[in-house]
Design a protein around this motif. Structure first.
Motif: not given
Length: 458
Positions: A106-111, A115-118
């Protein structure tokens, strides 16, 4: 059985679901004792990975961090289902890690780091093409207990799902909120937050290590549970009894009833007030352990001490031939009876007896539970029994007579009551007590009682 070290990433690498069996405890980890130490280890390892990337010197063998042991047992793969295993031990850790992965995602997607979120999604979900449309829940790498399921699904929800938490006080909900807050603060403290979250993923996948013990179908998970308890894992006797009962439900061919038995009958016993500790004598015990000891005493006709509860329960279940499903229902009936007895009005003879028993003895409890759990016993007969027991205990206390044989005495009285008709159960209690002749069991006469009151023992 096989055992070996395994990287955390490998535990969640395949299209596979790790299922928490019904005999396990619900989610109980908290911040101070569990989440914070886990996050501290993970964060330290990730910062070492960052330092290695920035170092110009030759790297030494990278350090791995040990997360403990897990015990898994492969399950038979059903048609149209992904392969799965039961988590026999380590379910608290495995569940918490899933929440940590979801928080980092969630933090990765918020930033904006899609690709990191995936990459974090690969640790949380099996590939869509492996999931049959009839079984959408196979998407999750970990599948929790029914009572934790709604909170867990919210805690690992995909980015963009802004639905409110189903239960703000649930530990899994609070775990997700806490991990997300910690991960966001830690990531944004770096010059490159996205790179830091990518390093965190690498750390979780490659630097965190578990000991995985894999059981095959012939291994008995009950033996593992007992061995873990013997080595000091903090399991109450009730945890071992629950484990045995729900595994026996399966072996007796009643698996289809398992969810209902858990949710409609056993579930309250996994929470307060039953899990709260109460003091008996000088020893603190979980209330549910006392309840089970009382219940087994009533069912077996033998005195059952909490210290030997699981061993006695295991022997009784094997020898009695009772269906585990029936035992679970009956234990719940006794639990409801116990709770109802504690709310009796103060004018009720049983309530008055229970009040005095708090400072005297708990030995009549199995007998009293039997009388109140049997709907065929008239209320007046319960009153007769309570008055008889109260008089017996009070007179012997005033006359300074021994209490050392009360355990066996009240088990004997219970046996007599169980052989009698419910319509005369109270009369049977009074008669059984009156028939005792030995000094350790005798009911003092009026004359003895009056003399003791006039000349108290010093």
């Amino acid at each position: 059985m096989q055992a070996g070290d395994v990287k955390l990433g490998m535990v969640f690498a395949n299209d596979h679901q790790n299922t928490i069996p019904l005999f396990q405890r619900p989610y109980v980890w908290d911040r101070e004792g569990n989440w914070a130490p886990l996050w501290s280890d993970v964060r330290q390892a990730a910062e070492e990975v960052e330092a290695e990337a920035q170092s110009l010197h030759e790297q030494q063998e990278p350090r791995t961090y040990f997360l403990g042991a897990i015990v898994m047992q492969q399950r038979r793969t059903l048609k149209r289902r992904v392969s799965s295993s039961h988590i026999i031990d380590g379910q608290q850790r495995m569940t918490t890690l899933q929440v940590l992965f979801a928080a980092a995602r969630a933090v990765a997607r918020g930033l904006g780091a899609d690709k990191v979120a995936a990459r974090y999604t690969s640790l949380l979900e099996n590939r869509p093409e492996t999931i049959h449309e009839d079984h959408p829940d196979d998407r999750h790498k970990v599948w929790p207990l029914p009572q934790d399921r709604r909170a867990f699904l919210w805690a690992v929800r995909p980015p963009g799902d802004d639905s409110p938490a189903p239960d703000a006080g649930h530990r899994l909900v609070r775990a997700r909120e806490w991990f997300e807050s910690e991960a966001l603060e830690w990531a944004t403290a770096a010059d490159d937050p996205v790179q830091r979250l990518d390093d965190l993923f690498y750390t979780l996948q490659e630097r965190m290590q578990l000991v995985e013990i894999s059981l095959d179908a012939r291994d008995d998970p009950q033996v593992i549970f007992e061995a873990l308890n013997h080595r000091g894992v903090p399991l109450d006797a009730a945890d071992l009894v629950k484990n045995l009962l729900f595994q026996t439900v399966d072996t007796q061919g009643q698996h289809a009833l398992a969810d209902t038995l858990l949710m409609e009958h056993w579930l309250p016993l996994d929470a307060d007030p039953w899990r709260a500790e109460i003091t008996t004598g000088r020893i603190k015990r979980a209330l549910v352990d006392l309840l089970l000891a009382y219940w087994l005493t009533a069912r077996s006709g033998q005195e059952v001490a909490v210290e030997h509860l699981f061993a006695d329960f295991k022997t009784w279940l094997h020898d009695s031939g009772v269906q585990a499903a029936d035992a679970i229902r009956d234990i719940r009936r006794y639990a409801d009876t116990y709770s109802a007895m504690l709310t009796l009005p103060s004018t009720d003879p049983t309530a008055q007896l229970l009040d005095r028993m708090e400072t005297a003895t708990a030995t009549p409890w199995p007998l009293l539970l039997h009388l109140h759990a049997d709907a065929a016993v008239p209320a007046e007969q319960r009153h007769i029994a309570a008055r008889a027991i109260d008089s017996f205990l009070m007179r012997r206390a005033v006359c300074a007579m021994t209490t050392k044989d009360y355990n066996r005495l009240f088990v004997q009285v219970l046996g007599a009551v169980q052989k009698a008709e419910p319509a005369v159960a109270g009369d049977c209690v009074a008669r059984s007590l009156a028939d005792q002749t030995s000094d350790s069991r005798r009911w003092p006469s009026d004359a003895e009682f009056v003399t003791a009151l006039a000349v108290p023992n010093l």
